[in-house]
Design a protein around this motif. Structure first.
Motif, PDB file in Angstrom:
ATOM      1  N   GLU A   1      35.833  60.900  47.805  1.00 22.27           N
ATOM      2  CA  GLU A   1      37.223  61.213  48.121  1.00 22.27           C
ATOM      3  C   GLU A   1      38.192  60.791  47.022  1.00 22.27           C
ATOM      4  O   GLU A   1      39.278  61.358  46.906  1.00 22.27           O
ATOM      5  CB  GLU A   1      37.620  60.538  49.440  1.00 22.27           C
ATOM      6  CG  GLU A   1      37.040  61.225  50.668  1.00 22.27           C
ATOM      7  CD  GLU A   1      37.472  60.566  51.949  1.00 22.27           C
ATOM      8  OE1 GLU A   1      37.932  59.392  51.903  1.00 22.27           O
ATOM      9  OE2 GLU A   1      37.352  61.198  53.012  1.00 22.27           O
ATOM     10  N   GLY A   2      37.830  59.797  46.253  1.00 27.80           N
ATOM     11  CA  GLY A   2      38.700  59.348  45.167  1.00 27.80           C
ATOM     12  C   GLY A   2      37.906  58.592  44.134  1.00 27.80           C
ATOM     13  O   GLY A   2      37.182  57.642  44.471  1.00 27.80           O
ATOM     14  N   ALA A   3      37.994  59.007  42.863  1.00 31.39           N
ATOM     15  CA  ALA A   3      37.218  58.360  41.803  1.00 31.39           C
ATOM     16  C   ALA A   3      37.514  56.861  41.799  1.00 31.39           C
ATOM     17  O   ALA A   3      38.674  56.459  41.634  1.00 31.39           O
ATOM     18  CB  ALA A   3      37.566  58.972  40.451  1.00 31.39           C
ATOM     19  N   PRO A   4      36.508  56.016  42.001  1.00 34.31           N
ATOM     20  CA  PRO A   4      36.771  54.583  42.117  1.00 34.31           C
ATOM     21  C   PRO A   4      37.514  53.975  40.931  1.00 34.31           C
ATOM     22  O   PRO A   4      38.370  53.110  41.119  1.00 34.31           O
ATOM     23  CB  PRO A   4      35.373  53.986  42.269  1.00 34.31           C
ATOM     24  CG  PRO A   4      34.574  55.059  42.919  1.00 34.31           C
ATOM     25  CD  PRO A   4      35.089  56.340  42.301  1.00 34.31           C
ATOM     26  N   LEU A   5      37.223  54.422  39.717  1.00 30.15           N
ATOM     27  CA  LEU A   5      37.890  53.838  38.557  1.00 30.15           C
ATOM     28  C   LEU A   5      39.394  54.114  38.555  1.00 30.15           C
ATOM     29  O   LEU A   5      40.163  53.369  37.944  1.00 30.15           O
ATOM     30  CB  LEU A   5      37.257  54.361  37.268  1.00 30.15           C
ATOM     31  CG  LEU A   5      35.842  53.835  36.962  1.00 30.15           C
ATOM     32  CD1 LEU A   5      35.260  54.574  35.763  1.00 30.15           C
ATOM     33  CD2 LEU A   5      35.850  52.335  36.697  1.00 30.15           C
TER      34      LEU A   5
ATOM     35  N   ARG B   1      42.668  51.597  39.457  1.00 24.69           N
ATOM     36  CA  ARG B   1      43.435  50.708  38.574  1.00 24.69           C
ATOM     37  C   ARG B   1      44.919  51.050  38.596  1.00 24.69           C
ATOM     38  O   ARG B   1      45.766  50.142  38.635  1.00 24.69           O
ATOM     39  CB  ARG B   1      42.890  50.773  37.148  1.00 24.69           C
ATOM     40  CG  ARG B   1      43.769  49.978  36.175  1.00 24.69           C
ATOM     41  CD  ARG B   1      43.135  49.730  34.854  1.00 24.69           C
ATOM     42  NE  ARG B   1      44.014  48.939  34.003  1.00 24.69           N
ATOM     43  CZ  ARG B   1      43.600  48.181  33.020  1.00 24.69           C
ATOM     44  NH1 ARG B   1      42.304  48.082  32.755  1.00 24.69           N
ATOM     45  NH2 ARG B   1      44.457  47.490  32.282  1.00 24.69           N
ATOM     46  N   GLU B   2      45.234  52.329  38.534  1.00 23.65           N
ATOM     47  CA  GLU B   2      46.645  52.710  38.505  1.00 23.65           C
ATOM     48  C   GLU B   2      47.361  52.247  39.773  1.00 23.65           C
ATOM     49  O   GLU B   2      48.494  51.759  39.712  1.00 23.65           O
ATOM     50  CB  GLU B   2      46.785  54.223  38.359  1.00 23.65           C
ATOM     51  CG  GLU B   2      48.241  54.689  38.278  1.00 23.65           C
ATOM     52  CD  GLU B   2      48.369  56.188  38.134  1.00 23.65           C
ATOM     53  OE1 GLU B   2      49.522  56.664  38.071  1.00 23.65           O
ATOM     54  OE2 GLU B   2      47.341  56.885  38.090  1.00 23.65           O
ATOM     55  N   ARG B   3      46.706  52.344  40.922  1.00 21.42           N
ATOM     56  CA  ARG B   3      47.332  51.895  42.172  1.00 21.42           C
ATOM     57  C   ARG B   3      47.492  50.380  42.193  1.00 21.42           C
ATOM     58  O   ARG B   3      48.480  49.858  42.726  1.00 21.42           O
ATOM     59  CB  ARG B   3      46.512  52.379  43.378  1.00 21.42           C
ATOM     60  CG  ARG B   3      46.540  53.890  43.546  1.00 21.42           C
ATOM     61  CD  ARG B   3      45.949  54.336  44.860  1.00 21.42           C
ATOM     62  NE  ARG B   3      44.520  54.137  44.974  1.00 21.42           N
ATOM     63  CZ  ARG B   3      43.584  54.922  44.431  1.00 21.42           C
ATOM     64  NH1 ARG B   3      43.945  55.954  43.680  1.00 21.42           N
ATOM     65  NH2 ARG B   3      42.293  54.675  44.612  1.00 21.42           N
ATOM     66  N   ILE B   4      46.523  49.679  41.640  1.00 19.43           N
ATOM     67  CA  ILE B   4      46.647  48.220  41.567  1.00 19.43           C
ATOM     68  C   ILE B   4      47.878  47.827  40.747  1.00 19.43           C
ATOM     69  O   ILE B   4      48.675  46.972  41.152  1.00 19.43           O
ATOM     70  CB  ILE B   4      45.370  47.601  40.962  1.00 19.43           C
ATOM     71  CG1 ILE B   4      44.192  47.753  41.943  1.00 19.43           C
ATOM     72  CG2 ILE B   4      45.590  46.124  40.617  1.00 19.43           C
ATOM     73  CD1 ILE B   4      42.848  47.351  41.367  1.00 19.43           C
ATOM     74  N   GLU B   5      48.041  48.495  39.610  1.00 16.58           N
ATOM     75  CA  GLU B   5      49.108  48.107  38.694  1.00 16.58           C
ATOM     76  C   GLU B   5      50.490  48.570  39.156  1.00 16.58           C
ATOM     77  O   GLU B   5      51.496  47.869  38.938  1.00 16.58           O
ATOM     78  CB  GLU B   5      48.805  48.654  37.297  1.00 16.58           C
ATOM     79  CG  GLU B   5      47.583  48.015  36.666  1.00 16.58           C
ATOM     80  CD  GLU B   5      47.253  48.591  35.304  1.00 16.58           C
ATOM     81  OE1 GLU B   5      46.783  47.826  34.433  1.00 16.58           O
ATOM     82  OE2 GLU B   5      47.464  49.809  35.090  1.00 16.58           O
TER      83      GLU B   5
ATOM     84  N   TRP C   1      36.555  47.402  39.386  1.00 16.16           N
ATOM     85  CA  TRP C   1      37.295  46.596  38.406  1.00 16.16           C
ATOM     86  C   TRP C   1      37.033  45.102  38.603  1.00 16.16           C
ATOM     87  O   TRP C   1      37.826  44.254  38.197  1.00 16.16           O
ATOM     88  CB  TRP C   1      38.793  46.915  38.480  1.00 16.16           C
ATOM     89  CG  TRP C   1      39.061  48.275  37.916  1.00 16.16           C
ATOM     90  CD1 TRP C   1      39.137  49.468  38.585  1.00 16.16           C
ATOM     91  CD2 TRP C   1      39.217  48.603  36.536  1.00 16.16           C
ATOM     92  NE1 TRP C   1      39.334  50.509  37.722  1.00 16.16           N
ATOM     93  CE2 TRP C   1      39.394  50.013  36.445  1.00 16.16           C
ATOM     94  CE3 TRP C   1      39.232  47.861  35.353  1.00 16.16           C
ATOM     95  CZ2 TRP C   1      39.571  50.674  35.233  1.00 16.16           C
ATOM     96  CZ3 TRP C   1      39.416  48.512  34.138  1.00 16.16           C
ATOM     97  CH2 TRP C   1      39.582  49.903  34.086  1.00 16.16           C
ATOM     98  N   GLY C   2      35.868  44.795  39.194  1.00 11.11           N
ATOM     99  CA  GLY C   2      35.417  43.409  39.267  1.00 11.11           C
ATOM    100  C   GLY C   2      36.120  42.546  40.282  1.00 11.11           C
ATOM    101  O   GLY C   2      36.097  41.311  40.162  1.00 11.11           O
ATOM    102  N   LEU C   3      36.716  43.134  41.316  1.00 14.48           N
ATOM    103  CA  LEU C   3      37.484  42.379  42.307  1.00 14.48           C
ATOM    104  C   LEU C   3      36.816  42.414  43.676  1.00 14.48           C
ATOM    105  O   LEU C   3      36.502  43.492  44.197  1.00 14.48           O
ATOM    106  CB  LEU C   3      38.897  42.956  42.439  1.00 14.48           C
ATOM    107  CG  LEU C   3      39.853  42.737  41.267  1.00 14.48           C
ATOM    108  CD1 LEU C   3      41.070  43.645  41.409  1.00 14.48           C
ATOM    109  CD2 LEU C   3      40.286  41.271  41.200  1.00 14.48           C
ATOM    110  N   TYR C   4      36.601  41.246  44.254  1.00 20.25           N
ATOM    111  CA  TYR C   4      36.172  41.093  45.640  1.00 20.25           C
ATOM    112  C   TYR C   4      37.136  40.149  46.351  1.00 20.25           C
ATOM    113  O   TYR C   4      37.553  39.139  45.769  1.00 20.25           O
ATOM    114  CB  TYR C   4      34.797  40.418  45.729  1.00 20.25           C
ATOM    115  CG  TYR C   4      33.597  41.245  45.396  1.00 20.25           C
ATOM    116  CD1 TYR C   4      32.988  42.044  46.354  1.00 20.25           C
ATOM    117  CD2 TYR C   4      33.018  41.183  44.130  1.00 20.25           C
ATOM    118  CE1 TYR C   4      31.853  42.767  46.067  1.00 20.25           C
ATOM    119  CE2 TYR C   4      31.871  41.905  43.830  1.00 20.25           C
ATOM    120  CZ  TYR C   4      31.298  42.699  44.799  1.00 20.25           C
ATOM    121  OH  TYR C   4      30.170  43.415  44.513  1.00 20.25           O
ATOM    122  N   THR C   5      37.451  40.423  47.591  1.00 21.91           N
ATOM    123  CA  THR C   5      38.171  39.406  48.355  1.00 21.91           C
ATOM    124  C   THR C   5      37.249  38.214  48.565  1.00 21.91           C
ATOM    125  O   THR C   5      36.039  38.367  48.753  1.00 21.91           O
ATOM    126  CB  THR C   5      38.626  39.934  49.724  1.00 21.91           C
ATOM    127  OG1 THR C   5      37.506  40.516  50.409  1.00 21.91           O
ATOM    128  CG2 THR C   5      39.741  40.948  49.583  1.00 21.91           C
TER     129      THR C   5
END
Length: 573
Positions: free
Chosen positions: A47-51, A54-58, A81-85
Motif C-alpha cells: 500500500e505504501g513504499a516503506p522507505l 521518511r518524508e512523513r517522519i520529517e 529507517w531503523g526505528l522501533y518503539t
C-alpha cells in the motif's frame, strides 16, 4: 556449526529443526503464486513504499508528535529507517504475552545505526557520542551485528539525529524491516596478516549499489549478510542468510565459498554450502542473485515461515545452486573448496600486529554496553595515540586500529580507564546479552544488568580453576535467540518459571552449541535437558557447578561442547 571439508555440501544441515512448509496452499511466492498479499504485513508494504515514510517522519510526525503517527508506519514502515518503539518501563516479563503491542510500547524509540562492518572515524565516534547524550539519555549498545543502538529517542528529535549522522557518512536506512540488514564483515578486514582476501571491496560495493534500492526493499522478511576473508571465520557464517567465506582456490586464486540459508530464532537451521567458488569479480552479482531468489521465491504467507532457511529446507543446496545459475546468473559457477578449520582468535581481543606493522587492540565493553561519554572518550584516546579507526565486532567488542608500536601501552591503559577491557576474564570475554526487559517489547526477563553481575561473579569464583578453554555464554530475554542461545556452550533462554509454586524469572538451558567463530572444527546446535530450568537468582551457582563438573570430567583436550553432548543429564543439572 560444521565447517565442512568435503566437496559435497550436506543436506539437511546438522541439527536442523526446520521443515519445509506444506504444499496444500499458496506460500505467497511471487514467482509461483503472484503478488497478491496474504497477510497484513504484505498489505502495508504494497500500500505504501516503506522507505517513503521518511518524508512523513520529517514533515509530519516530528512536528505533530507521537500521537499523530499512523499505526502502519509506527509498527511497520518505521523499521525501514531503523526505528522501533521501545518497551514501556515498569511492565514485568510475566505480562509480555498478555498485553497488546500498543500497551507494551512507550512513546520512545530504539534507533539503530547501521555500520556494515565499516570503521568509525574519530569524527563519527564524536557525532554518535553527542547524539547519544543529546537525544538518547547517554545510551549506546553494540549489537551482535556490529551496529550501534540508541534508546530513549523521541520522534521530534529524529530528523536532527539523522542530519547529524548523514553529515559524517552514517545512516540508519534499512536498519530493520524486510530488507537487506546491516552486513557482518570481518573486523580485521584489510589489516590482518593472515587474511585470505580483503572483504572490504565487496561490502562497500553491496552498500553503495543496493542499499535503499526499492527493488530490494520488500523482501519476505529480513536478509542477513556476512563476509569474511579471515581464517578465524569470524562472522558467524553458518547462521546468516548468505555468507561469503574467504578461500584459496587451487587454480583460480583467492575468492569466496558461498553459504546460504542459515538462521536461528525459534526454528534454528544451519546454513549450507552451495559448493561453488565465487571470484571477487562475481561476488556482487552472486549476492544480488541470491537476494532476488529470496524476494521472488521466499514464502510470504506466514511471517514465521518467511526466512530464506525455509526455502533452503525445501529446495536443498543443489536445486538452489541450479536456480541461481540458470535463472539469475545465466552461467555456471565453478566448484570450489570449503573453508579450512578455523585458526586464530575470532573475537580479536588483545593486542595484535597488523600487516602494516602497526597494531590493533581489541577490548570488551561490559556486555556490549557503552554510553555517550565513553564514545567521546574513545575518540579522544584514538586521537592521542595516532589512530583514526575503531571497529565493532559480532561479539559486541571494539577494536582500536592503527596504533603505532610505541603507543600500544598508552592505548591499553586508556581503554581500561574507559571501562573497555583488553584482557577480560573468561566469562567477561565470552558472554553476550541481548537488550532484554529494559527496552525490548518481546523480552520476558532482564539480561544486560543480570549478565554484568553474573559474569563478574563467575570470573571471581572460578579464578582458582584451570579453565584453559573458552566457555561461551549467551543470555537472551525471550525465545527469539538474538544472541544465539543455540550456538553457545551455555545458552540461556529467558522465560517465567515456577519454583516451589512461585513464579519467577528464569531460563531454559541449551548446552554444547558452537560456531566456527568460537574456534571449533565441529559446530552445531546445543542440546536441552528435559525439565532443566534455572532461576535467574540461581544462575551463578548453576554455571559455576556446571563448569567445575566439566573440568573434573573432561577428557584430554575435550571442549565444553564435546563434554556437554556426551554427559548424562544428571551431570548437567
Amino acid at each position: 556449526m560444521t565447517v565442512h571439508t568435503d566437496a559435497q555440501p550436506p543436506s539437511p544441515a546438522p541439527g536442523a529443526s526446520v521443515r519445509p512448509p506444506r504444499k496444500a496452499r499458496s506460500n505467497g511466492q511471487w514467482s509461483v503464486d503472484g503478488q497478491t498479499p496474504l497477510n497484513a504485513n504484505e498489505v502495508f508494504k504494497q500500500e505504501g513504499a516503506p522507505l517513503d515514510v521518511r518524508e512523513r517522519i520529517e514533515t509530519v510526525y516530528a512536528t505533530e508528535g507521537f500521537e499523530s503517527i499512523d499505526p502502519d508506519d509506527l509498527r511497520g514502515r518505521f523499521r525501514w529507517w531503523g526505528l522501533y518503539t521501545q518497551r514501556k518501563q515498569g511492565i514485568d516479563g510475566g505480562r509480555t504475552a498478555q498485553l497488546d503491542v500498543a500497551e507494551l510500547e512507550d512513546h520512545y524509540f530504539l534507533q539503530r545505526i547501521r555500520l556494515d562492518g565499516g570503521s568509525l572515524s574519530r569524527e563519527q565516534l564524536r557525532v554518535i557520542g553527542r547524539i547519544s547524550n543529546d537525544f538518547a539519555r547517554g545510551t549506546a549498545d553494540i549489537t551482535d551485528r556490529q551496529n550501534i543502538q540508541l534508546h530513549w529517542v523521541r520522534i521530534e528529535d529524529v530528523p536532527e539525529l539523522w542530519r547529524r549522522l548523514e553529515e559524517v557518512g552514517l545512516t540508519t536506512i534499512e536498519g530493520c524491516g524486510d530488507t537487506p540488514r546491516g552486513f557482518l564483515v570481518s573486523p580485521v578486514a584489510g589489516i590482518a596478516k593472515d587474511e585470505i582476501i580483503d572483504p572490504t571491496p565487496l561490502a562497500q560495493a553491496i552498500r553503495q549499489t543496493y542499499l535503499g534500492d526499492p527493488e530490494l526493499a520488500n523482501l519476505p522478511r529480513k536478509f542477513k549478510t556476512a563476509i569474511s576473508g579471515s581464517p578465524a571465520l569470524d562472522v558467524l557464517h553458518e547462521i546468516n542468510d548468505i555468507s561469503f567465506v574467504g578461500v584459496e582456490h587451487p587454480e583460480l586464486g583467492a575468492g569466496y565459498d558461498l553459504w546460504v540459508g542459515g538462521a536461528l530464532s525459534t526454528a534454528p537451521r544451519l546454513g549450507e554450502r552451495l559448493g561453488v567458488f565465487v571470484s571477487p569479480q562475481d561476488a556482487l552479482e552472486v549476492w544480488y542473485g541470491v537476494i532476488r531468489i529470496f524476494r521472488d521465491y521466499g514464502y510470504r504467507r506466514l511471517r514465521n515461515k518467511a526466512r530464506l532457511k525455509f526455502l533452503m529446507a525445501e529446495w536443498g543446496p543443489q536445486r538452489f545452486r541450479e536456480v541461481l545459475q540458470d535463472e539469475y546468473l545465466g552461467r555456471a559457477l565453478p566448484d570450489g573448496p570449503a573453508p579450512a578449520a578455523p585458526s586464530g582468535d575470532s573475537d580479536h581481543i588483545g593486542v595484535h600486529e597488523q600487516k602494516d606493522g602497526r597494531f590493533w587492540i581489541g577490548a570488551k565493553p561490559p556486555v556490549g554496553r557503552l554510553d555517550g561519554d565513553t564514545l567521546l572518550g574513545l575518540a579522544d584516546l584514538a586521537e592521542s595515540v595516532g589512530s583514526d579507526r575503531v571497529r565493532t565486532t559480532p561479539l559486541q567488542n571494539l577494536l582500536l586500529l592503527d596504533v603505532p608500536a610505541e603507543r600500544v601501552e598508552e592505548a591499553v591503559a586508556g581503554l581500561r580507564e574507559l571501562g573497555l577491557e583488553p584482557n577480560p576474564g573468561n566469562f567477561q570475554r565470552n558472554t553476550l546479552a541481548c537488550t532484554g526487559l529494559e527496552f525490548c517489547k518481546l523480552a520476558i526477563v532482564e539480561t544486560k544488568s543480570l549478565a554484568a553481575q553474573v559474569l563478574a561473579e563467575l570470573d571471581e569464583r572460578l579464578a582458582d580453576t584451570d579453565l584453559d578453554r573458552r566457555v561461551t555464554m549467551t543470555i537472551n530475554g525471550c525465545p527469539n535467540s538474538c544472541v544465539r542461545i543455540q550456538t553457545a556452550d551455555i545458552g540461556l533462554k529467558g522465560q517465567i518459571i515456577t519454583v516451589d509454586g512461585e513464579q519467577m524469572p528464569g531460563f531454559q538451558v541449551h548446552l554444547g552449541g558452537g560456531l566456527a567463530t568460537d574456534g571449533r572444527p565441529e559446530a552445531g546446535l546445543g542440546r536441552t535437558v528435559r525439565g532443566l530450568k534455572v532461576p535467574a537468582k540461581g544462575l551463578v551457582d548453576y554455571v559455576e557447578r556446571l563448569v567445575r563438573r566439566y573440568l573434573d570430567e573432561r577428557h584430554d583436550e575435550e571442549s565444553f561442547a564435546q563434554w556437554a553432548h556426551r554427559a548424562d543429564e544428571e551431570a548437567l543439572q
